[in-house]
Design a protein around this motif. Structure first.
Motif, mmCIF file in Angstrom:
data_model
loop_
_atom_site.group_PDB
_atom_site.id
_atom_site.type_symbol
_atom_site.label_atom_id
_atom_site.label_comp_id
_atom_site.label_asym_id
_atom_site.label_seq_id
_atom_site.Cartn_x
_atom_site.Cartn_y
_atom_site.Cartn_z
ATOM 1 N N LEU A 270 0.834 -1.199 0.000
ATOM 2 C CA LEU A 270 0.000 0.000 0.000
ATOM 3 C C LEU A 270 0.869 1.249 0.000
ATOM 4 O O LEU A 270 1.869 1.330 0.717
ATOM 5 C CB LEU A 270 -0.924 0.006 1.215
ATOM 6 C CG LEU A 270 -1.979 -1.106 1.253
ATOM 7 C CD1 LEU A 270 -2.780 -1.040 2.536
ATOM 8 C CD2 LEU A 270 -2.895 -1.026 0.039
ATOM 9 N N GLU A 345 -8.059 0.203 -7.688
ATOM 10 C CA GLU A 345 -6.681 0.275 -7.213
ATOM 11 C C GLU A 345 -6.506 1.241 -6.045
ATOM 12 O O GLU A 345 -5.468 1.259 -5.406
ATOM 13 C CB GLU A 345 -5.745 0.684 -8.359
ATOM 14 C CG GLU A 345 -5.607 -0.368 -9.458
ATOM 15 C CD GLU A 345 -4.981 -1.661 -8.961
ATOM 16 O OE1 GLU A 345 -4.018 -1.603 -8.173
ATOM 17 O OE2 GLU A 345 -5.466 -2.744 -9.347
ATOM 18 N N LYS A 361 -3.039 0.547 -4.288
ATOM 19 C CA LYS A 361 -2.372 -0.752 -4.382
ATOM 20 C C LYS A 361 -1.145 -0.610 -5.282
ATOM 21 O O LYS A 361 -1.266 -0.208 -6.442
ATOM 22 C CB LYS A 361 -3.319 -1.816 -4.949
ATOM 23 C CG LYS A 361 -4.447 -2.215 -4.019
ATOM 24 C CD LYS A 361 -5.311 -3.296 -4.647
ATOM 25 C CE LYS A 361 -6.405 -3.753 -3.686
ATOM 26 N NZ LYS A 361 -7.251 -4.827 -4.272
#
Length: 515
Positions: A270, A345, A361
């Protein structure tokens, strides 16, 4: 000179006129300096008593040499070549300034990356001696520093009155011509040590532009240090310049990096969507400062929460966090990637303060190259080991670069299908690295190696190698064979050949332009 004229004509055609060439009498297009001065207004200078510039004895002649045509050509040497009919790699023997000028004909603006490891000017290495104020015969008689092919090189000791000036005059025209070979998104990487780093930096600022400076990276190539001079020296430098603002360095792969999270697409880590650099804030980037809306009641197995760009019941408003009272911004605009990647994402996530942040992501196992290259693979001993493995535990080169160093340079500055030039190729580590990297990532990079045929080391001469070029060519042959033997299934189409050319006098008796 013609490149400069063509570029000037595109932006200021009114300063051009026609006049007779004083040498040939032919009419040609020329610049009217009086008109050019008018176009530039007050932003011109002549004979300024003080100006910010880098100068040395011989610079004017070095600049003149850049524009001087040559009556040389490249002759094929098929008997030294490998896979002549199919290969796209080149190995060229001769003075690299002459070779660079000859390459302009076919490779102008086509080279993606240049790497060079020029003489460091330590007082013991050879420097190409471009004393153009003397005729060839006068110079030969005065110094005797020529080889059997008439190439001029000499040992530049610190007792020479123009110790630094001669080195600057040697490197300056070569970089000037080399720049014209680079593509608009290209890079040049130069290895150097403390002896000339300051002078080289100033020359590169002039040749490539200060705005195109990327890094003066430190490479730890002797972890134990050289125990003399009061400080045990452990490092050299790699100077990096871009051709233009179109040049973007690649990220490097982190082999040991592990992912913390996984989903149906695979692993990811992350990364906060907030731009932590406070230079970018709501005052100068207002379009990047807007709210996301996070739904704390809807989260997946990784704790990632549903988000929206418009308010909705149960959703919590989230702005980029403030840093020392400054309102930071997102890295993405609301109408760009944010809308496209919403809940694909980018997501919301709880932070340690009981609030929420927006995260992306990040699926790449890559990172930006650090300015200190300190991996153990970069030490000089790795370069010597690689040569010994090819030559039955014998090393015929002085301090060859580690193949891992050149592979890293190529990873940073090249594409998988591009041309790479090394015009101080020495032991041809660059050629070895290109083939090795192509075998690993299925790339189709091509190389051009250029080297003056200096006398080989005594040990190499005992084995029948007369010049440095002879040993380097044999290294490429053996390295290519070894790479294919180690991975026969994946290297069937790998180009391990090379065409050899040698600088020679032109066939033309009366040369009006560069052949």
């Amino acid at each position: 000179a013609q490149l400069n004229l063509d570029a000037l004509y595109q932006i200021a055609p009114s300063c051009f006129t026609e006049a007779a060439d004083p040498k040939t009498g032919k009419i040609k297009r020329v610049v009217n300096f009086d008109v050019l001065r008018q176009l530039l207004g007050d932003d011109t200078v002549e004979d300024a008593t003080e100006a910010y510039e880098f100068n040395w004895v011989g610079k004017q002649e070095a600049r003149a040499e850049v524009l001087r045509p040559i009556n040389k050509t490249l002759r094929p040497v098929k008997e030294d070549s490998v896979d002549w009919d199919n290969t796209q790699n080149l190995y060229i023997e001769g003075d690299n300034l002459e070779v660079l000028k000859l390459l302009q004909k076919s490779y102008l603006g086509k080279v993606k990356m240049i790497y060079i490891d020029p003489p460091y000017n330590t007082g013991n290495d050879f420097v190409y001696h471009d004393d153009f104020a003397q005729s060839q015969s006068e110079y030969d008689a005065a110094s005797g520093a020529v080889d059997e092919l008439g190439n001029r090189y000499w040992k530049n000791t610190d007792s020479n009155g123009k110790y630094h000036s001669d080195w600057c005059s040697m490197i300056y025209p070569r970089l000037m011509v080399a720049r014209s070979l680079l593509s608009e998104d290209g890079f040049i990487f130069i290895s150097i040590d403390d002896n000339e780093i300051e002078n080289l930096r100033k020359i590169c600022d002039e040749v490539f532009g200060t705005q195109n400076f990327k890094s003066q990276s430190i490479i730890i190539n002797n972890r134990g240090g050289r125990d003399y001079g009061g400080i045990a020296l452990q490092h050299d430098y790699i100077l990096i310049y871009a051709k233009s603002d179109l040049s973007i360095l690649n990220l490097i792969n982190e082999k040991d990096k592990e992912f913390q999270y996984y989903d149906e697409k695979g692993g990811f880590n992350l990364m906060e969507l907030r731009n932590r650099n406070v230079k970018f804030n709501d005052q100068n980037r207002p379009n990047l400062c807007y709210p996301f809306y996070v739904n704390p009641q809807k989260k997946d197995k990784n704790g990632l929460m549903e988000i929206a760009l418009e308010p909705a019941p149960g959703f919590v408003e989230v702005y980029p966090a403030k840093s020392n009272g400054i309102q930071t911004v997102w890295r993405w605009g609301k109408e760009e990637k944010a809308r496209k990647n919403l809940n694909v994402e980018i997501f919301g996530k709880a932070n340690q303060n009981g609030g929420y942040m927006i995260v992306q992501k990040y699926r790449k196992t890559s990172k930006m190259q650090r300015s200190v290259w300190d991996e153990k693979e970069f030490v000089n001993e790795r370069g010597t080991e690689a040569v010994k493995q090819l030559f039955n535990n014998k090393s015929y080169f002085d301090y060859p670069k580690s193949i891992f160093t050149i592979k890293r340079v190529i990873e940073l500055g090249s594409d998988e299908d591009c041309i790479i030039l090394d015009f101080f190729s020495g032991s041809s580590t660059t050629a070895h690295a290109v083939m090795q990297l192509n075998s690993e990532d299925n790339g189709t990079r091509k190389y051009i190696m250029v080297q003056l045929p200096e006398t080989a080391t005594e040990q190499a001469q005992e084995e029948g190698y007369n010049s440095l070029c002879d040993v380097a060519k044999e290294r490429i042959r053996r390295a290519g064979k070894k790479i294919k033997e180690e991975s026969p299934l994946t290297t069937q189409d790998l180009d391990t050949g090379f065409r050899v050319f040698r600088v020679d006098e032109s066939n033309f008796e009366d040369v009006e332009r560069t052949p």
